[in-house]
Design a protein around this motif. Structure first.
Motif, PDB file in Angstrom:
ATOM      1  N   LEU A   1      45.662  38.800  33.473  1.00 20.18           N
ATOM      2  CA  LEU A   1      46.277  40.069  35.193  1.00 20.18           C
ATOM      3  C   LEU A   1      46.642  41.675  33.534  1.00 20.18           C
ATOM      4  N   ARG A   2      46.012  40.776  32.662  1.00 18.21           N
ATOM      5  CA  ARG A   2      45.948  42.397  31.743  1.00 18.21           C
ATOM      6  C   ARG A   2      44.778  42.942  31.108  1.00 18.21           C
ATOM      7  N   ARG A   3      43.929  42.013  30.203  1.00 15.06           N
ATOM      8  CA  ARG A   3      42.642  42.553  29.522  1.00 15.06           C
ATOM      9  C   ARG A   3      41.865  41.095  30.610  1.00 15.06           C
ATOM     10  N   PRO A   4      40.996  41.348  31.787  1.00 13.68           N
ATOM     11  CA  PRO A   4      40.336  40.511  32.133  1.00 13.68           C
ATOM     12  C   PRO A   4      39.024  40.143  31.463  1.00 13.68           C
ATOM     13  N   ARG A   5      38.436  39.304  30.822  1.00 10.24           N
ATOM     14  CA  ARG A   5      36.691  38.992  30.913  1.00 10.24           C
ATOM     15  C   ARG A   5      36.281  37.835  31.780  1.00 10.24           C
ATOM     16  N   GLN A   6      36.533  36.980  32.894  1.00  8.88           N
ATOM     17  CA  GLN A   6      35.839  36.250  33.293  1.00  8.88           C
ATOM     18  C   GLN A   6      35.082  36.963  34.272  1.00  8.88           C
ATOM     19  N   HIS A   7      34.824  37.865  34.892  1.00 11.62           N
ATOM     20  CA  HIS A   7      33.955  38.750  36.008  1.00 11.62           C
ATOM     21  C   HIS A   7      33.070  39.444  35.195  1.00 11.62           C
ATOM     22  N   GLU A   8      33.172  39.494  33.735  1.00  3.18           N
ATOM     23  CA  GLU A   8      32.216  40.105  32.941  1.00  3.18           C
ATOM     24  C   GLU A   8      31.299  38.942  32.162  1.00  3.18           C
ATOM     25  N   ILE A   9      31.600  37.811  31.954  1.00  2.00           N
ATOM     26  CA  ILE A   9      31.311  36.132  31.666  1.00  2.00           C
ATOM     27  C   ILE A   9      30.630  36.003  32.090  1.00  2.00           C
ATOM     28  N   PHE A  10      30.550  35.776  33.589  1.00  2.00           N
ATOM     29  CA  PHE A  10      29.815  35.035  34.345  1.00  2.00           C
ATOM     30  C   PHE A  10      29.190  36.460  35.592  1.00  2.00           C
ATOM     31  N   ASP A  11      29.438  37.200  35.365  1.00  2.00           N
ATOM     32  CA  ASP A  11      28.248  38.939  35.775  1.00  2.00           C
ATOM     33  C   ASP A  11      28.716  38.670  37.158  1.00  2.00           C
ATOM     34  N   VAL A  12      29.516  38.775  38.009  1.00  2.00           N
ATOM     35  CA  VAL A  12      30.111  38.276  39.329  1.00  2.00           C
ATOM     36  C   VAL A  12      30.775  40.016  39.337  1.00  2.00           C
ATOM     37  N   LYS A  13      31.089  40.351  40.917  1.00  2.00           N
ATOM     38  CA  LYS A  13      31.801  41.709  41.091  1.00  2.00           C
ATOM     39  C   LYS A  13      33.783  41.196  41.084  1.00  2.00           C
ATOM     40  N   ASN A  14      34.037  42.619  40.794  1.00  2.00           N
ATOM     41  CA  ASN A  14      35.730  42.440  40.845  1.00  2.00           C
ATOM     42  C   ASN A  14      35.846  43.811  40.969  1.00  2.00           C
ATOM     43  N   GLN A  15      35.970  43.745  42.918  1.00  2.00           N
ATOM     44  CA  GLN A  15      36.552  44.696  43.344  1.00  2.00           C
ATOM     45  C   GLN A  15      37.541  44.177  43.424  1.00  2.00           C
ATOM     46  N   SER A  16      37.779  42.628  44.139  1.00  2.00           N
ATOM     47  CA  SER A  16      39.228  42.067  44.165  1.00  2.00           C
ATOM     48  C   SER A  16      39.422  41.139  43.681  1.00  2.00           C
ATOM     49  N   GLY A  17      40.019  39.800  43.973  1.00  2.00           N
ATOM     50  CA  GLY A  17      40.625  38.712  43.558  1.00  2.00           C
ATOM     51  C   GLY A  17      42.217  38.573  43.359  1.00  2.00           C
ATOM     52  N   LEU A  18      42.608  37.522  42.703  1.00  2.00           N
ATOM     53  CA  LEU A  18      43.613  37.511  42.177  1.00  2.00           C
ATOM     54  C   LEU A  18      45.098  39.010  42.564  1.00  2.00           C
ATOM     55  N   SER A  19      44.744  39.549  41.939  1.00  2.00           N
ATOM     56  CA  SER A  19      45.645  40.430  41.711  1.00  2.00           C
ATOM     57  C   SER A  19      45.609  41.076  43.758  1.00  2.00           C
ATOM     58  N   SER A  20      45.179  40.724  44.271  1.00  2.00           N
ATOM     59  CA  SER A  20      45.352  41.481  45.933  1.00  2.00           C
ATOM     60  C   SER A  20      45.543  40.555  46.141  1.00  2.00           C
ATOM     61  N   ILE A  21      45.628  39.263  45.834  1.00  2.00           N
ATOM     62  CA  ILE A  21      46.429  37.801  46.932  1.00  2.00           C
ATOM     63  C   ILE A  21      47.938  38.188  45.981  1.00  2.00           C
ATOM     64  N   LEU A  22      47.849  38.543  45.444  1.00  2.00           N
ATOM     65  CA  LEU A  22      50.073  38.255  44.725  1.00  2.00           C
ATOM     66  C   LEU A  22      50.051  39.453  45.383  1.00  2.00           C
ATOM     67  N   SER A  23      49.725  40.989  45.669  1.00  2.00           N
ATOM     68  CA  SER A  23      50.663  42.034  46.646  1.00  2.00           C
ATOM     69  C   SER A  23      50.324  42.047  47.892  1.00  2.00           C
ATOM     70  N   GLY A  24      49.632  40.922  48.093  1.00  2.00           N
ATOM     71  CA  GLY A  24      49.297  40.836  49.432  1.00  2.00           C
ATOM     72  C   GLY A  24      48.652  41.340  50.175  1.00  2.00           C
ATOM     73  N   ARG A  25      47.104  41.870  49.549  1.00  2.00           N
ATOM     74  CA  ARG A  25      46.166  42.256  50.044  1.00  2.00           C
ATOM     75  C   ARG A  25      45.403  41.430  50.656  1.00  2.00           C
ATOM     76  N   SER A  26      45.057  41.494  52.236  1.00  2.00           N
ATOM     77  CA  SER A  26      43.870  40.514  52.954  1.00  2.00           C
ATOM     78  C   SER A  26      42.278  41.059  51.968  1.00  2.00           C
ATOM     79  N   GLU A  27      41.624  40.040  51.465  1.00  2.00           N
ATOM     80  CA  GLU A  27      40.166  40.447  51.076  1.00  2.00           C
ATOM     81  C   GLU A  27      39.259  40.108  50.909  1.00  2.00           C
TER      82      GLU A  27
END
Length: 303
Positions: A170-196
């Protein structure tokens, strides 16, 4: 081509029914047939390849390359298709150059990852024990942890089981860059209680590999990981996927990696050759002593 071990005799395609197998409806065709179809070879060109093959006692792919009807990339792609083995097309390689296990599945680097995969599976998946996620932890930045996690996930997915790679850095994420996937929402959204919607994304070209990116980088990473929601999420994901690999923050950032490892139930330590300090590794492994986490091993990265 030394990688081609089985006969490459080309047989003209007769019918879909004749070639379709009961399992999965996949075509069990020769490499020659796949190359001929991919390169749109005419019947005369195929016959020339076959004649060249017979005269020199070589494989169809080698003959096609020698005559200029195919290249080494075509042969490797055909080989991967014949064995239903995920292989990145040329255009994907430029977008995800770090995925050596996908881009170069027959390379020595990929073979090393497969060897590590075997060791992990023997130590992590034992009969009668519940499935656990595996946290990949390292003491410092630039240890190659994200690179390692990504390629380990690829090799696990190449076995056919549903594999999820979670980016919990949650400090220096890179997997979205490595796999070339979208990063608008993800783990932080889930942990903060937002439904994405669609926080877990399927990797292009790999039906069995999925990525859960970080999404927005939060101002309170440690607190989010400490919440019960993260442990509950890891248990749920471990039950839904055959393999769950979790990338983490470097140990120098504090307790993040130890928290993630505790919630996953298993951890693998990554050290960088000629860079990682023994004291830093000792401190990192000591942080796992008081948590119910199985240390499955340590990997020395030459990167």
């Amino acid at each position: 081509m030394s990688d081609l071990k089985e006969p490459l005799n080309y047989a003209p395609r007769k019918s879909v029914d004749a070639e379709t197998k009961a399992s999965g409806g996949l075509y069990d065709r020769s490499i020659g047939a796949i190359i001929a179809e991919t390169r749109n070879l005419t019947a005369d060109q195929v016959e020339r390849v076959l004649q060249y093959q017979r005269e020199r006692g070589i494989r169809f792919g080698e003959a096609a390359i020698a005559l200029g009807y195919a290249n080494a990339e075509d042969v490797l792609e055909a080989l991967s298709k014949q064995f239903h083995y995920p292989y990145a097309p040329t255009e994907r390689k430029s977008r995800s150059p770090e995925l050596v296990a996908l881009n170069q599945p027959f390379s020595s680097q990929a073979e090393v990852f497969r060897g590590i995969r075997s060791q992990i599976m023997m130590r992590l998946y034992r009969e009668g024990e519940p499935r656990r996620a595996l946290a990949v932890i390292s003491p410092d930045t630039l240890d190659g942890k994200s690179y390692f996690s990504a390629n380990l996930a690829v090799t696990l997915a190449q076995l056919g089981g549903r594999t999820l790679l979670v980016d919990a850095d949650l400090r220096r994420p890179r997997q979205h860059e490595i796999f070339d996937v979208k990063n608008q929402s993800g783990l932080s959204s889930i942990l903060s209680g937002r439904s994405e919607p669609r926080v877990i994304q399927q990797v292009e070209g790999m039906n069995s590999l999925f990525v859960l990116p970080v999404g927005a980088i939060p101002p309170n990473p440690g607190e989010l990981l400490e919440r019960p929601a993260f442990g509950m999420l890891m248990r749920e994901l471990a039950g839904k996927f055959d393999h769950v690999i979790v990338d983490t923050s470097a140990g120098l950032y504090g307790a993040d990696s130890a928290i993630v490892a505790a919630r996953c139930g298993a951890a693998l330590v990554l050290a960088r050759q000629n860079q990682s300090r023994v004291t830093a590794l000792q401190e990192l492994t000591a942080s796992l002593d008081d948590v119910s986490t199985t240390l499955v091993g340590t990997v020395m990265n030459q990167y």
